[in-house]
Scaffold this active site. Structure first.
Site, PDB file in Angstrom:
ATOM      1  N   LYS A   1      93.374 -16.701  25.459  1.00 27.24           N
ATOM      2  CA  LYS A   1      92.420 -17.817  25.376  1.00 27.24           C
ATOM      3  C   LYS A   1      91.040 -17.194  25.225  1.00 27.24           C
ATOM      4  O   LYS A   1      90.518 -16.588  26.152  1.00 27.24           O
ATOM      5  CB  LYS A   1      92.499 -18.692  26.621  1.00 27.24           C
ATOM      6  CG  LYS A   1      91.578 -19.902  26.511  1.00 27.24           C
ATOM      7  CD  LYS A   1      91.759 -20.860  27.658  1.00 27.24           C
ATOM      8  CE  LYS A   1      90.929 -22.114  27.504  1.00 27.24           C
ATOM      9  NZ  LYS A   1      89.540 -21.918  27.181  1.00 27.24           N
TER      10      LYS A   1
ATOM     11  N   ASP B   1      87.082 -16.753  24.796  1.00 23.44           N
ATOM     12  CA  ASP B   1      85.960 -17.445  25.412  1.00 23.44           C
ATOM     13  C   ASP B   1      84.784 -17.420  24.444  1.00 23.44           C
ATOM     14  O   ASP B   1      83.932 -16.549  24.500  1.00 23.44           O
ATOM     15  CB  ASP B   1      85.598 -16.729  26.714  1.00 23.44           C
ATOM     16  CG  ASP B   1      84.715 -17.601  27.576  1.00 23.44           C
ATOM     17  OD1 ASP B   1      84.558 -18.790  27.236  1.00 23.44           O
ATOM     18  OD2 ASP B   1      84.187 -17.095  28.573  1.00 23.44           O
TER      19      ASP B   1
ATOM     20  N   TYR C   1      93.506 -19.867  15.398  1.00 25.12           N
ATOM     21  CA  TYR C   1      94.762 -19.994  16.151  1.00 25.12           C
ATOM     22  C   TYR C   1      95.515 -21.301  15.948  1.00 25.12           C
ATOM     23  O   TYR C   1      96.553 -21.501  16.552  1.00 25.12           O
ATOM     24  CB  TYR C   1      94.516 -19.775  17.651  1.00 25.12           C
ATOM     25  CG  TYR C   1      93.309 -20.501  18.202  1.00 25.12           C
ATOM     26  CD1 TYR C   1      93.274 -21.874  18.248  1.00 25.12           C
ATOM     27  CD2 TYR C   1      92.209 -19.785  18.674  1.00 25.12           C
ATOM     28  CE1 TYR C   1      92.172 -22.535  18.746  1.00 25.12           C
ATOM     29  CE2 TYR C   1      91.100 -20.440  19.171  1.00 25.12           C
ATOM     30  CZ  TYR C   1      91.089 -21.817  19.199  1.00 25.12           C
ATOM     31  OH  TYR C   1      89.997 -22.474  19.683  1.00 25.12           O
TER      32      TYR C   1
ATOM     33  N   CYS D   1      51.034 -20.474  46.499  1.00 26.51           N
ATOM     34  CA  CYS D   1      49.725 -21.007  46.911  1.00 26.51           C
ATOM     35  C   CYS D   1      49.456 -20.838  48.396  1.00 26.51           C
ATOM     36  O   CYS D   1      48.367 -21.150  48.867  1.00 26.51           O
ATOM     37  CB  CYS D   1      49.642 -22.488  46.566  1.00 26.51           C
ATOM     38  SG  CYS D   1      50.741 -23.496  47.563  1.00 26.51           S
TER      39      CYS D   1
ATOM     40  N   CYS E   1      57.532 -26.724  48.488  1.00 26.13           N
ATOM     41  CA  CYS E   1      56.131 -26.467  48.790  1.00 26.13           C
ATOM     42  C   CYS E   1      55.462 -27.835  48.850  1.00 26.13           C
ATOM     43  O   CYS E   1      55.534 -28.601  47.897  1.00 26.13           O
ATOM     44  CB  CYS E   1      55.522 -25.620  47.672  1.00 26.13           C
ATOM     45  SG  CYS E   1      53.732 -25.659  47.703  1.00 26.13           S
TER      46      CYS E   1
ATOM     47  N   GLU F   1      99.218 -16.727  23.458  1.00 25.86           N
ATOM     48  CA  GLU F   1      98.029 -16.127  22.816  1.00 25.86           C
ATOM     49  C   GLU F   1      96.923 -15.981  23.851  1.00 25.86           C
ATOM     50  O   GLU F   1      96.916 -16.705  24.840  1.00 25.86           O
ATOM     51  CB  GLU F   1      97.457 -17.075  21.746  1.00 25.86           C
ATOM     52  CG  GLU F   1      98.400 -17.473  20.680  1.00 25.86           C
ATOM     53  CD  GLU F   1      97.857 -18.639  19.852  1.00 25.86           C
ATOM     54  OE1 GLU F   1      96.649 -18.962  19.960  1.00 25.86           O
ATOM     55  OE2 GLU F   1      98.647 -19.222  19.118  1.00 25.86           O
TER      56      GLU F   1
ATOM     57  N   CYS G   1      54.205 -21.122  50.876  1.00 25.83           N
ATOM     58  CA  CYS G   1      54.642 -21.013  49.481  1.00 25.83           C
ATOM     59  C   CYS G   1      54.177 -19.687  48.887  1.00 25.83           C
ATOM     60  O   CYS G   1      53.004 -19.320  49.037  1.00 25.83           O
ATOM     61  CB  CYS G   1      54.056 -22.179  48.701  1.00 25.83           C
ATOM     62  SG  CYS G   1      54.159 -21.975  46.930  1.00 25.83           S
TER      63      CYS G   1
ATOM     64  N   CYS H   1      49.683 -27.090  44.475  1.00 24.61           N
ATOM     65  CA  CYS H   1      50.098 -25.691  44.362  1.00 24.61           C
ATOM     66  C   CYS H   1      49.967 -25.250  42.907  1.00 24.61           C
ATOM     67  O   CYS H   1      50.494 -25.916  42.013  1.00 24.61           O
ATOM     68  CB  CYS H   1      51.545 -25.585  44.830  1.00 24.61           C
ATOM     69  SG  CYS H   1      52.358 -24.058  44.363  1.00 24.61           S
TER      70      CYS H   1
ATOM     71  N   LYS I   1      94.644 -19.994  33.110  1.00 29.05           N
ATOM     72  CA  LYS I   1      93.402 -19.222  33.187  1.00 29.05           C
ATOM     73  C   LYS I   1      93.529 -18.060  34.176  1.00 29.05           C
ATOM     74  O   LYS I   1      94.315 -18.119  35.124  1.00 29.05           O
ATOM     75  CB  LYS I   1      92.266 -20.151  33.654  1.00 29.05           C
ATOM     76  CG  LYS I   1      92.046 -21.329  32.713  1.00 29.05           C
ATOM     77  CD  LYS I   1      90.789 -21.146  31.937  1.00 29.05           C
ATOM     78  CE  LYS I   1      89.943 -22.359  31.972  1.00 29.05           C
ATOM     79  NZ  LYS I   1      88.599 -22.238  31.738  1.00 29.05           N
TER      80      LYS I   1
HETATM   81  S1  IVH Z   1      94.731 -24.150  20.991  1.00 26.26           S
HETATM   82  C1  IVH Z   1      94.662 -29.002  21.305  1.00 26.26           C
HETATM   83  N1  IVH Z   1      94.454 -21.607  21.344  1.00 26.26           N
HETATM   84  O1  IVH Z   1      90.099 -23.456  24.484  1.00 26.26           O
HETATM   85  C2  IVH Z   1      93.868 -27.792  21.574  1.00 26.26           C
HETATM   86  N2  IVH Z   1      92.650 -23.007  22.011  1.00 26.26           N
HETATM   87  O2  IVH Z   1      89.917 -25.341  26.697  1.00 26.26           O
HETATM   88  C3  IVH Z   1      94.390 -26.655  20.799  1.00 26.26           C
HETATM   89  N3  IVH Z   1      90.736 -21.800  22.919  1.00 26.26           N
HETATM   90  O3  IVH Z   1      89.152 -26.245  22.617  1.00 26.26           O
HETATM   91  C4  IVH Z   1      93.650 -25.458  21.123  1.00 26.26           C
HETATM   92  N4  IVH Z   1      91.568 -19.791  22.698  1.00 26.26           N
HETATM   93  O4  IVH Z   1      88.282 -23.940  21.904  1.00 26.26           O
HETATM   94  C5  IVH Z   1      93.876 -22.810  21.503  1.00 26.26           C
HETATM   95  N5  IVH Z   1      94.369 -19.327  21.558  1.00 26.26           N
HETATM   96  C6  IVH Z   1      93.789 -20.502  21.708  1.00 26.26           C
HETATM   97  C7  IVH Z   1      92.494 -20.665  22.255  1.00 26.26           C
HETATM   98  C8  IVH Z   1      91.968 -21.934  22.394  1.00 26.26           C
HETATM   99  C9  IVH Z   1      90.515 -20.495  23.097  1.00 26.26           C
HETATM  100  C10 IVH Z   1      89.756 -22.827  23.280  1.00 26.26           C
HETATM  101  C11 IVH Z   1      89.622 -23.937  22.275  1.00 26.26           C
HETATM  102  C12 IVH Z   1      89.922 -25.185  23.028  1.00 26.26           C
HETATM  103  C13 IVH Z   1      89.634 -24.774  24.427  1.00 26.26           C
HETATM  104  C14 IVH Z   1      90.320 -25.644  25.415  1.00 26.26           C
END
Ligand code: IVH
Length: 688
Positions: free
Chosen positions: A129, A131, A242, A428, A443, A127, A425, A448, A331
């Site tokens: 990840k 942000d 998720y 001042c 400074c 899946e 600076c 100042c 990542k």
């Molecule tokens: S599974 C046991 N799936 O990433 C942890 N986390 O760095 C199970 N996150 O705390 C998390 N996308 O907030 C999971 N597809 C995804 C995710 C995901 C983002 C975040 C989540 C987690 C953090 C860890």
């Protein structure tokens, strides 16, 4: 900007336990600082990759030298709940994920899984990840009962009211599409702000003169962690779920089945981007595909998550302290873009620190426009050889404020200019001192105006000397008109002096004058905080006040002695010692004493120790019956708390008696707990 604290350490080079202990302490201090920036302030100052590397170094050293301790960041999931929101204990800890940046680390993860599970190819769910901000939703008999942030992993913040305003989160689960509704369902996911909406929001904020959000993650987190759900409701937030750590009576055997079930109940899951794969090779391919795709998406992803599909196999693999053994986050490499340095300007902070900042040609990185980047210090500018006019690589790693990674000397046309720290600076014209290693520039003019304004604002603020009527604007005015040339001047201002300023009438001048008179008598903890010693917040001020009876004792304590205090690391000890080593500072304190400053120290116990109300902020409003206002304030401060006169989002409790007016109203608006005098007494009995 906050100080960047990244100890440069190579764990392999450390040989003795003594050395390791010192480094471990430093690393813990740095990680705690970055956890605070990330989880509490939503404002990280280093990229994830750098954080992860510090974390790994600490872990290596702790293991190698047997230095693991329960309070180490390696033993926590990280983060502290914001105090003003209520808290929720998670039914199961909300763990983190182990992060990998290299393929080999992902292969090692697969090897480990296979070792435990019998060697065969493993079925993984892959899946994106996301942000954003992680969230837990608890549905009881099909209704959304609780929504909580991750907090420290054990306890999160109660954001139910806010989350209920997010349209894509159903308040009750759908039935009728097959599968009974579970009596109790715990699901987790990520709240995010789509990129186009994020850019609109920032544009509008800028137009209104409000500060823009650094990135979509901060915008999402800031919107959910509001005290007022009406604000959250106006923000364009979405969620992808998720995980379902608890699904009573669902009878599912695999994660894939969980992902199939969730949409049937009306829960948003990003089905289009998930895949079920056989073996790690396919998972690695998926990572590559997502990496190519990430710029086309209208939300930010910073990697992919690879998860064992079979739930029984997950049980077998189990957990580590912070993260499960059945999943890994692979990542993406941090994001870069090339821009040009138009100018390098210098910022002056409260402590006189001068920070070079690059003004860049606007460039979009991951959907966000970047115009400024901190260059941190002169040493970095020189080491990276960044010149005005240079093409540079700018990085926004995941979710952090941008920084200049390097210059591209090959693109120079010959008209680039080297940057040098100004001798004077910019605020001042005072002398600038540059340390030998060029890591700090300051400074040296203690008076100042840029510094003085910032220091006076801090000195008078609610959590410092709490001078009612001396807000940021007034402080600037006093400095600009030459009425305050250094801090002690504040105590010798007369009513007539104040009347010479625009906006003052007899009454307001009298009120401010009175407030200043009252501020002469304060507590040691408040005064230490008010001085604005670098790295010294209220919590530390309480610790110092409980150790040292008199300010003179603290002034005399050298760096060595301060380092002995368990909560104080080398950097903080150095900052305090340097502050009192500065003649100006000592003279300023002496002058304030001559002007009638008196310090009481109810916290002094000679050994520090626990203060039950440490860090809690109270405001009293209306009449109290059993106690005078001063007695009540005294009581709070004796227990390490702070009594302030105005209500803000930082206030923890408002104690309201008959006749409480605007402050009570404000507390209601901000959803701050309100106590009657009786409840306040009970609170003290319980906590004091
Ligand atoms: S599974 C046991 N799936 O990433 C942890 N986390 O760095 C199970 N996150 O705390 C998390 N996308 O907030 C999971 N597809 C995804 C995710 C995901 C983002 C975040 C989540 C987690 C953090 C860890």
């Amino acid at each position: 900007m906050a100080k960047k604290k990244v100890p440069e350490i190579e764990p392999e080079r450390i040989e003795t336990k003594k050395e390791a202990e010192k480094v471990v302490k430093e690393l813990r201090e740095a990680l705690r600082f970055h956890d605070y920036r990330y989880y509490v302030l939503d404002d990280p100052v280093i990229p994830d990759s750098e954080y992860d590397s510090l974390f790994e170094k600490l872990k290596t050293l702790e293991e190698k030298f047997n230095l693991v301790s329960p309070d180490s960041p390696t033993q926590q999931v990280g983060g502290e709940p914001r105090e003003e929101l209520g808290t929720v204990k998670h039914p199961f800890p909300m763990q983190s994920l182990k992060a990998a940046y290299e393929e080999q680390k992902v292969r090692d993860f697969d090897d480990n899984c296979r070792k435990t599970l019998g060697g065969k190819k493993i079925e993984y769910v892959v899946e994106p990840k996301y942000d954003g901000l992680s969230i837990e939703l608890i549905y009881e008999n099909g209704s959304l009962a609780t929504a909580a942030t991750r907090g420290d992993g054990e306890t999160g913040e109660d954001v139910t009211a806010n989350v209920k305003t997010i349209r894509s989160i159903p308040l009750s689960l759908l039935s009728g599409q097959g599968g009974a509704i579970p009596s109790r369902l715990v699901v987790r996911g990520e709240i995010y702000m789509p990129l186009d909406k994020f850019n609109d929001l920032n544009r509008k904020r800028e137009e209104k003169g409000e500060q823009s959000f650094a990135n979509p993650r901060n915008a999402a987190a800031g919107s959910v962690r509001q005290l007022d759900p009406k604000i959250t409701a106006q923000r364009p937030l979405h969620v992808f779920l998720y995980e379902a750590p608890l699904c009573d009576g669902c009878g599912v055997k695999t994660h894939w089945q969980v992902l199939e079930a969730m949409p049937k109940w009306g829960l948003p899951v990003n089905r289009d981007m998930q895949a079920l794969v056989e073996g790690i090779g396919d998972a690695l391919d998926y990572h590559g595909r997502m990496n190519d795709k990430r710029d086309e998406l209208n939300f930010e992803i910073d990697g992919v998550v690879i998860k064992v599909n079979d739930l029984a196999a997950r049980e077998k693999l189990g957990m580590r302290q912070r993260d499960p053994r059945w999943a890994i986050a692979y990542k993406f490499q941090p994001r870069n873009a090339v821009s040009k340095v138009r100018e390098i300007v210098v910022n002056v902070g409260r402590t006189g620190a001068l920070t070079p900042v690059a003004l860049l040609e606007p460039v979009r990185i991951g959907g966000v426009e970047v115009r400024r980047a901190s260059l941190h210090n002169l040493r970095q500018v020189e080491e990276k050889d960044i010149r005005i006019g240079d093409a540079v690589v700018v990085e926004r790693a995941g979710d952090v404020i941008p920084y200049v990674v390097r210059s591209i000397p090959e693109e120079r046309g010959g008209r680039e200019k080297k940057f040098s720290m100004p001798d004077r600076c910019p605020s001042c014209g005072g002398d600038v001192f540059v340390s030998g290693d060029k890591k700090t520039s300051r400074c040296t003019n203690f008076n100042c105006p840029a510094q003085l304004k910032a220091r006076l604002q801090h000195f008078a603020s609610g959590r410092a000397l709490d001078i009612d009527g001396l807000g940021d604007k007034r402080a600037e005015q006093l400095v600009d008109h030459g009425l305050v040339k250094w801090l002690p001047d504040i105590f010798s201002l007369s009513r007539d002096d104040l009347l010479t300023l625009e906006g003052y009438a007899e009454k307001s001048a009298e009120n401010l004058h009175q407030a200043i008179q009252r501020a002469r008598k304060t507590t040691m903890a408040r005064f230490i905080y008010a001085l604005g010693i670098p790295l010294t917040g209220e919590h530390l001020a309480v610790i110092l006040a409980s150790r040292y009876e008199k300010l003179g004792d603290l002034q005399k304590a050298g760096e060595e002695e301060l380092r002995e205090i368990p909560e104080i690391g080398p950097e903080v000890a150095g900052a305090i010692a340097a502050f009192f080593g500065e003649r100006h500072n000592v003279q300023a304190v002496e002058e304030m004493r001559r002007e009638g400053l008196t310090l009481e120290n109810p916290l002094y116990s000679g050994k520090g120790g626990e203060h039950p109300l440490a860090g809690l902020k109270f405001v009293f409003s209306g009449a109290l019956e059993g106690l005078t206002r001063d007695e009540a304030k005294d009581l709070v401060e004796r227990l390490g708390g702070w009594a302030t006169s105005s209500v803000s989002s930082e206030t923890d409790y408002v104690v309201a008696g008959p006749g409480a007016g605007a402050k009570l109203e404000e507390a209601r608006n901000l959803k701050i707990p309100i106590l009657s005098e009786e409840e306040f007494q009970e609170f003290l009995d319980k906590n004091g």
